[in-house]
Design a protein around this motif. Sequence first.
Motif, PDB file in Angstrom:
ATOM      1  N   GLY A 225      12.029  37.481  -4.657  1.00 32.77           N
ATOM      2  CA  GLY A 225      11.857  36.203  -3.975  1.00 32.77           C
ATOM      3  C   GLY A 225      13.171  35.478  -3.784  1.00 32.77           C
ATOM      4  N   TYR A 226      14.008  35.492  -4.816  1.00 32.42           N
ATOM      5  CA  TYR A 226      15.314  34.850  -4.669  1.00 32.42           C
ATOM      6  C   TYR A 226      16.146  35.564  -3.616  1.00 32.42           C
ATOM      7  CZ  TYR A 226      19.968  33.091  -5.356  1.00 32.42           C
ATOM      8  OH  TYR A 226      21.201  32.528  -5.116  1.00 32.42           O
ATOM      9  N   GLY A 227      16.128  36.903  -3.649  1.00 29.66           N
ATOM     10  CA  GLY A 227      16.899  37.653  -2.667  1.00 29.66           C
ATOM     11  C   GLY A 227      16.495  37.315  -1.248  1.00 29.66           C
ATOM     12  N   ILE A 228      15.191  37.201  -0.999  1.00 28.85           N
ATOM     13  CA  ILE A 228      14.704  36.855   0.336  1.00 28.85           C
ATOM     14  C   ILE A 228      15.119  35.434   0.705  1.00 28.85           C
ATOM     15  CG2 ILE A 228      12.634  36.418   1.715  1.00 28.85           C
ATOM     16  CD1 ILE A 228      11.279  38.698   0.134  1.00 28.85           C
ATOM     17  N   ALA A 229      14.899  34.478  -0.216  1.00 29.63           N
ATOM     18  CA  ALA A 229      15.216  33.080   0.057  1.00 29.63           C
ATOM     19  C   ALA A 229      16.701  32.892   0.332  1.00 29.63           C
ATOM     20  CB  ALA A 229      14.778  32.207  -1.119  1.00 29.63           C
ATOM     21  N   ARG A 230      17.539  33.498  -0.495  1.00 31.13           N
ATOM     22  CA  ARG A 230      18.985  33.324  -0.324  1.00 31.13           C
ATOM     23  C   ARG A 230      19.468  33.971   0.976  1.00 31.13           C
ATOM     24  NH1 ARG A 230      23.514  32.334  -3.620  1.00 31.13           N
ATOM     25  NH2 ARG A 230      25.302  32.236  -2.211  1.00 31.13           N
ATOM     26  N   THR A 231      18.921  35.137   1.307  1.00 30.66           N
ATOM     27  CA  THR A 231      19.307  35.799   2.549  1.00 30.66           C
ATOM     28  C   THR A 231      18.953  34.943   3.760  1.00 30.66           C
ATOM     29  OG1 THR A 231      19.027  37.995   1.553  1.00 30.66           O
ATOM     30  CG2 THR A 231      19.037  37.875   3.955  1.00 30.66           C
ATOM     31  N   ILE A 232      17.763  34.323   3.734  1.00 31.68           N
ATOM     32  CA  ILE A 232      17.356  33.444   4.830  1.00 31.68           C
ATOM     33  C   ILE A 232      18.314  32.261   4.960  1.00 31.68           C
ATOM     34  CG2 ILE A 232      15.577  31.821   5.598  1.00 31.68           C
ATOM     35  CD1 ILE A 232      13.501  33.736   4.374  1.00 31.68           C
ATOM     36  N   VAL A 233      18.618  31.626   3.832  1.00 32.00           N
ATOM     37  CA  VAL A 233      19.469  30.440   3.868  1.00 32.00           C
ATOM     38  C   VAL A 233      20.884  30.781   4.322  1.00 32.00           C
ATOM     39  CG1 VAL A 233      20.505  28.620   2.452  1.00 32.00           C
ATOM     40  CG2 VAL A 233      18.112  29.221   2.133  1.00 32.00           C
ATOM     41  N   GLU A 234      21.339  31.996   4.041  1.00 35.52           N
ATOM     42  CA  GLU A 234      22.696  32.378   4.439  1.00 35.52           C
ATOM     43  C   GLU A 234      22.891  32.309   5.952  1.00 35.52           C
ATOM     44  OE1 GLU A 234      25.615  33.328   2.743  1.00 35.52           O
ATOM     45  OE2 GLU A 234      24.570  32.401   1.053  1.00 35.52           O
ATOM     46  N   SER A 258      22.615  39.508  -2.229  1.00 31.85           N
ATOM     47  CA  SER A 258      21.189  39.195  -2.332  1.00 31.85           C
ATOM     48  C   SER A 258      20.277  40.306  -1.844  1.00 31.85           C
ATOM     49  CB  SER A 258      20.871  37.910  -1.544  1.00 31.85           C
ATOM     50  OG  SER A 258      21.547  36.805  -2.071  1.00 31.85           O
ATOM     51  N   MET A 259      20.695  41.039  -0.834  1.00 33.23           N
ATOM     52  CA  MET A 259      19.823  42.080  -0.286  1.00 33.23           C
ATOM     53  C   MET A 259      19.415  43.141  -1.311  1.00 33.23           C
ATOM     54  SD  MET A 259      21.259  42.556   3.607  1.00 33.23           S
ATOM     55  CE  MET A 259      20.834  41.337   4.867  1.00 33.23           C
ATOM     56  N   PRO A 260      20.329  43.614  -2.175  1.00 32.81           N
ATOM     57  CA  PRO A 260      19.880  44.565  -3.207  1.00 32.81           C
ATOM     58  C   PRO A 260      18.831  43.971  -4.138  1.00 32.81           C
ATOM     59  CG  PRO A 260      22.263  44.614  -2.992  1.00 32.81           C
ATOM     60  CD  PRO A 260      21.787  43.447  -2.189  1.00 32.81           C
ATOM     61  N   MET A 261      18.855  42.647  -4.312  1.00 32.75           N
ATOM     62  CA  MET A 261      17.869  42.014  -5.176  1.00 32.75           C
ATOM     63  C   MET A 261      16.465  42.172  -4.610  1.00 32.75           C
ATOM     64  SD  MET A 261      19.861  38.504  -6.322  1.00 32.75           S
ATOM     65  CE  MET A 261      18.611  38.081  -7.536  1.00 32.75           C
ATOM     66  N   VAL A 262      16.340  42.177  -3.292  1.00 32.83           N
ATOM     67  CA  VAL A 262      15.030  42.362  -2.663  1.00 32.83           C
ATOM     68  C   VAL A 262      14.476  43.744  -3.018  1.00 32.83           C
ATOM     69  CG1 VAL A 262      13.758  42.435  -0.489  1.00 32.83           C
ATOM     70  CG2 VAL A 262      15.648  40.811  -0.775  1.00 32.83           C
ATOM     71  N   LEU A 263      15.321  44.761  -2.947  1.00 32.11           N
ATOM     72  CA  LEU A 263      14.895  46.127  -3.262  1.00 32.11           C
ATOM     73  C   LEU A 263      14.572  46.272  -4.746  1.00 32.11           C
ATOM     74  CD1 LEU A 263      17.487  48.144  -1.133  1.00 32.11           C
ATOM     75  CD2 LEU A 263      15.138  47.506  -0.529  1.00 32.11           C
TER      76      LEU A 263
END
Length: 285
Positions: A225-234, A258-263
Amino acid sequence: MFPIVLPQLALTFPNLDPILFQIGPIAIRWYSLSYIVGIVLGWLYAKSIVRNNRLWGRQSPITDVDMDDFMLWATIGTVLGGRFGYVFFYDFAGFMADPVSIFQIWQGGMSFHGGFLGVTIAMILFARARKTPVWSLFDVIATVVPIGLGLGRVANFINGELWGRVSDAPWAMAFPTGGPQPRHPSQLYEAALEGALLLAVLFIAVYGFKALHRPRLATGIFVGGYGIARTIVEFFREPDAHLGYLFGDWFTMGMLLSMPMVLIGLALILSARKVEYLAPETDHA
């Protein structure tokens, strides 16, 4: 290409003093306060979780005392990890030019990804020392971390730092250090997504869908969730000036981290399995 926006159309930035109050040489800043309040509220929330055996479907494998003792570990992991992460991920050239700058925390510069690694190491070491199921500890901490994230981003907004890209959005504003052009208040976007929304999703998962019955599930929801949220905000946040865009005019260091965090989050969610117990009740102090 950035939109050309007339400065007079920007909202007025609420120019708040970064220092909440000062007594002589001692100054209490909003940013420091956000860390303190975030850690304390997270600690209280975590204690309520470990006390509630119904959330676990068994005797909680973590005790009140564990949470009390881990608070110090979490603070050290957050501060050291956040600072070292910022220096090595975002300002390595500055560190090489002035190695002593790594200790100058009062000048700002903290990285979530570094703090995340720091707390992760602290949790692993603490769990081994206490013989506590490490994934259960991960799940509890993951559930409460968005509190600190949200407060920290609000403090970034108050400080007028980490502002967004130039925008013609009706809520865009000119930041004191961001030039005359209106910009996205991306700090508030992060506070909403990484803080409030992620906190609500994890609350529903833990209290409504019994996520703690399946070790790794809450951790996976948080990490992904953090990875998705941070990627969007970037896409709305201005990249650090000394780094700029890593690719084209859109790909940033924040996305890369952040993208690796999603995976990883997805892998944790898919591998989470329900267990009947992690620690027998008779063995739990």
